[in-house]
Motif scaffolding. Sequence first.
Motif, PDB file in Angstrom:
ATOM      1  N   LEU A  43       0.704  -1.190  -0.052  1.00 30.97           N
ATOM      2  CA  LEU A  43      -0.001  -0.024   0.094  1.00 30.97           C
ATOM      3  C   LEU A  43       0.867   1.240  -0.044  1.00 30.97           C
ATOM      4  O   LEU A  43       1.940   1.386   0.690  1.00 30.97           O
ATOM      5  CB  LEU A  43      -0.757  -0.078   1.320  1.00 30.97           C
ATOM      6  CG  LEU A  43      -1.630  -1.040   1.569  1.00 30.97           C
ATOM      7  CD1 LEU A  43      -2.525  -0.914   3.002  1.00 30.97           C
ATOM      8  CD2 LEU A  43      -2.833  -1.318   0.174  1.00 30.97           C
ATOM      9  N   GLY A  44       0.278   2.224  -0.758  1.00 31.77           N
ATOM     10  CA  GLY A  44       1.018   3.554  -0.573  1.00 31.77           C
ATOM     11  C   GLY A  44       0.712   4.250   0.794  1.00 31.77           C
ATOM     12  O   GLY A  44      -0.273   3.827   1.385  1.00 31.77           O
ATOM     13  N   ASN A  89      -1.421   7.329  -3.268  1.00 33.07           N
ATOM     14  CA  ASN A  89      -2.620   6.880  -3.240  1.00 33.07           C
ATOM     15  C   ASN A  89      -2.994   5.498  -4.033  1.00 33.07           C
ATOM     16  O   ASN A  89      -4.153   5.231  -4.413  1.00 33.07           O
ATOM     17  CB  ASN A  89      -3.677   7.731  -4.155  1.00 33.07           C
ATOM     18  CG  ASN A  89      -3.596   9.134  -3.344  1.00 33.07           C
ATOM     19  OD1 ASN A  89      -3.791   9.141  -2.032  1.00 33.07           O
ATOM     20  ND2 ASN A  89      -3.102  10.488  -3.956  1.00 33.07           N
ATOM     21  N   ALA A  90      -1.901   4.530  -4.030  1.00 36.48           N
ATOM     22  CA  ALA A  90      -2.005   3.284  -4.911  1.00 36.48           C
ATOM     23  C   ALA A  90      -2.040   2.259  -3.980  1.00 36.48           C
ATOM     24  O   ALA A  90      -1.307   2.182  -2.997  1.00 36.48           O
ATOM     25  CB  ALA A  90      -1.108   3.446  -6.031  1.00 36.48           C
ATOM     26  N   VAL A  91      -2.700   1.186  -4.524  1.00 35.58           N
ATOM     27  CA  VAL A  91      -2.509  -0.118  -4.107  1.00 35.58           C
ATOM     28  C   VAL A  91      -1.654  -0.979  -5.135  1.00 35.58           C
ATOM     29  O   VAL A  91      -2.104  -1.310  -6.165  1.00 35.58           O
ATOM     30  CB  VAL A  91      -3.839  -0.922  -3.831  1.00 35.58           C
ATOM     31  CG1 VAL A  91      -3.563  -2.287  -3.344  1.00 35.58           C
ATOM     32  CG2 VAL A  91      -4.630  -0.131  -2.647  1.00 35.58           C
ATOM     33  N   LEU A  92      -0.430  -1.646  -4.729  1.00 42.05           N
ATOM     34  CA  LEU A  92       0.355  -2.231  -5.557  1.00 42.05           C
ATOM     35  C   LEU A  92       0.139  -3.627  -5.577  1.00 42.05           C
ATOM     36  O   LEU A  92       0.066  -3.997  -4.349  1.00 42.05           O
ATOM     37  CB  LEU A  92       1.916  -1.645  -5.559  1.00 42.05           C
ATOM     38  CG  LEU A  92       2.060  -0.150  -5.356  1.00 42.05           C
ATOM     39  CD1 LEU A  92       3.578   0.045  -5.177  1.00 42.05           C
ATOM     40  CD2 LEU A  92       1.790   0.514  -6.738  1.00 42.05           C
ATOM     41  N   THR A  93       0.255  -4.109  -6.715  1.00 44.61           N
ATOM     42  CA  THR A  93       0.293  -5.631  -6.798  1.00 44.61           C
ATOM     43  C   THR A  93       1.398  -6.009  -7.585  1.00 44.61           C
ATOM     44  O   THR A  93       2.204  -5.281  -8.548  1.00 44.61           O
ATOM     45  CB  THR A  93      -1.031  -6.201  -7.357  1.00 44.61           C
ATOM     46  OG1 THR A  93      -1.112  -5.946  -8.627  1.00 44.61           O
ATOM     47  CG2 THR A  93      -2.254  -5.595  -6.593  1.00 44.61           C
ATOM     48  N   GLY A  94       1.707  -7.392  -7.437  1.00 49.79           N
ATOM     49  CA  GLY A  94       2.827  -7.834  -8.344  1.00 49.79           C
ATOM     50  C   GLY A  94       2.421  -7.993  -9.733  1.00 49.79           C
ATOM     51  O   GLY A  94       1.400  -8.413 -10.082  1.00 49.79           O
ATOM     52  N   TRP A  95       3.383  -7.916 -10.630  1.00 48.08           N
ATOM     53  CA  TRP A  95       3.060  -7.913 -12.162  1.00 48.08           C
ATOM     54  C   TRP A  95       2.489  -9.303 -12.398  1.00 48.08           C
ATOM     55  O   TRP A  95       1.412  -9.210 -13.143  1.00 48.08           O
ATOM     56  CB  TRP A  95       4.294  -7.298 -12.969  1.00 48.08           C
ATOM     57  CG  TRP A  95       4.017  -6.783 -14.186  1.00 48.08           C
ATOM     58  CD1 TRP A  95       3.717  -7.821 -15.390  1.00 48.08           C
ATOM     59  CD2 TRP A  95       4.059  -5.630 -14.694  1.00 48.08           C
ATOM     60  NE1 TRP A  95       3.553  -6.708 -16.558  1.00 48.08           N
ATOM     61  CE2 TRP A  95       3.786  -5.598 -15.950  1.00 48.08           C
ATOM     62  CE3 TRP A  95       4.230  -4.335 -14.146  1.00 48.08           C
ATOM     63  CZ2 TRP A  95       3.706  -4.516 -16.845  1.00 48.08           C
ATOM     64  CZ3 TRP A  95       4.073  -3.244 -14.797  1.00 48.08           C
ATOM     65  CH2 TRP A  95       3.987  -3.182 -16.128  1.00 48.08           C
ATOM     66  N   PRO A  96       3.106 -10.168 -12.328  1.00 50.37           N
ATOM     67  CA  PRO A  96       2.456 -11.623 -12.671  1.00 50.37           C
ATOM     68  C   PRO A  96       1.169 -12.123 -12.063  1.00 50.37           C
ATOM     69  O   PRO A  96       0.371 -12.488 -12.802  1.00 50.37           O
ATOM     70  CB  PRO A  96       3.502 -12.585 -12.171  1.00 50.37           C
ATOM     71  CG  PRO A  96       4.944 -11.852 -12.191  1.00 50.37           C
ATOM     72  CD  PRO A  96       4.397 -10.372 -11.661  1.00 50.37           C
ATOM     73  N   ALA A  97       1.266 -11.508 -10.707  1.00 46.60           N
ATOM     74  CA  ALA A  97      -0.192 -11.771 -10.121  1.00 46.60           C
ATOM     75  C   ALA A  97      -1.342 -11.141 -10.578  1.00 46.60           C
ATOM     76  O   ALA A  97      -2.427 -11.527 -10.706  1.00 46.60           O
ATOM     77  CB  ALA A  97       0.133 -11.354  -8.508  1.00 46.60           C
TER      78      ALA A  97
END
Length: 421
Positions: free
Chosen positions: A180-181, A226-234
């Motif tokens: 999370l940001g 303000n971002a929720v980051l996820t893994g690129w492959p996921a």
Amino acid sequence: MTAPAKPSRAALRRSSRRTEDKIKPVRLAFLDLLGLGLLGLRTRKLRAALSALGISIGVATMVVVTGIPASSQRALMDEITALGSNMLRVQPFSGQAVPVELPEESVDMVRRIKPVTEASAVANTHAVVQRSDLIGDDDFSGTGLSVLAARRDLLSVVGGEVLSGRFFSAADEQFPTAVLGYRAAGRLGIGEIPENDPAPQIQINKSWFTVIGILHSVPLSDDLDNAVLTGWPAAKKTLRFEGNPTVIYVKARDAHLEDVRRVLPATVFPEQPGQVQVSRPSDALAAKRATQSTFSSLFLGLAGIALLVGGIGVANTMVISVLERRRDIGLRRALGATRGQIRVQFLTESVGLSLLGALAGTLFGVLADLGYAAYQGWPTVIPLSSVTGGCLGAVLIGMAAGVYPSVRAARLPPTEALAST
């Protein structure tokens, strides 16, 4: 018996001139003249302090309004240097009728540019954060947060740091995990990532993601806050993300930064390079911080006005001093003091009064700069030019303010001064 007639002013002046012609002037050493000039400051301390107050306020204001912006600028330069002033941001122009999608291999294409040292990317998945296991459905306010797919090397390029937990590892990015940001974590009610207890979870597009980390604020890329980051492959597997990057972050060698900036549009999107914009986030940060010092010129003007008012106060004090010390002036003239010595005496007193105010103002201004810089956590910068200019300006104002009183004192005939009541 009638009283003798009082001699006229013209007769007193003629008598004074005849007396001056007969008396040979005595030369006074510089230290003697200096002591006489400072006599008025020593004997009238309260008046001297009040007269010097205007000068000190002007000089202190000048030191403060130049020192604080200089400290802020130094802190900004240190911050930009630490974050990376050699970072570029590549993204399609917004607001187009047909959105431009950068190819997934564009990041690898950028890495092949020789002066480029690092490159990473994020992509908008257009997914929605629907709920958090820490907030009830009625109180949930996570809407509006963007869900971005992030590459594992993102933090090293944007200068980001983990506040709590960890960033994606090679294993984490394969599974539904999220970082999370800084502001996104606050909106989701997640303050830290526990080490032993179960990690918090959020629901994105009806799929649950485990929160493994929270980021510090990223000044050069505040959209990540303000971002929720996820893994690129996921993101590809779980959120049906196509893999097209939205923003590419690039670091290049300083000497070739502008060259890299020119070739990036054609590198990431050869078909339509005009649809791609390349910006330098550090320039935007510098411009943002520069607006905080837009009133510096106004305050410098106020400092000049304060110095002028202080000079008028000094002149007024010196005129009153001449009027009060007419008998002293007449006695000194009768004992052999020349007009030049009288002028130097009062001019020295005026300059000493202004210099006293300048030294006090410099001291107060430097202390104010030190205190404010320490409060803000900035490096302390005291511009030598403002200190020197303030003191020099005060001396010049003191000389200008003392010209008329000193000339007036020197023109007093000794007989007229001694005869005055």
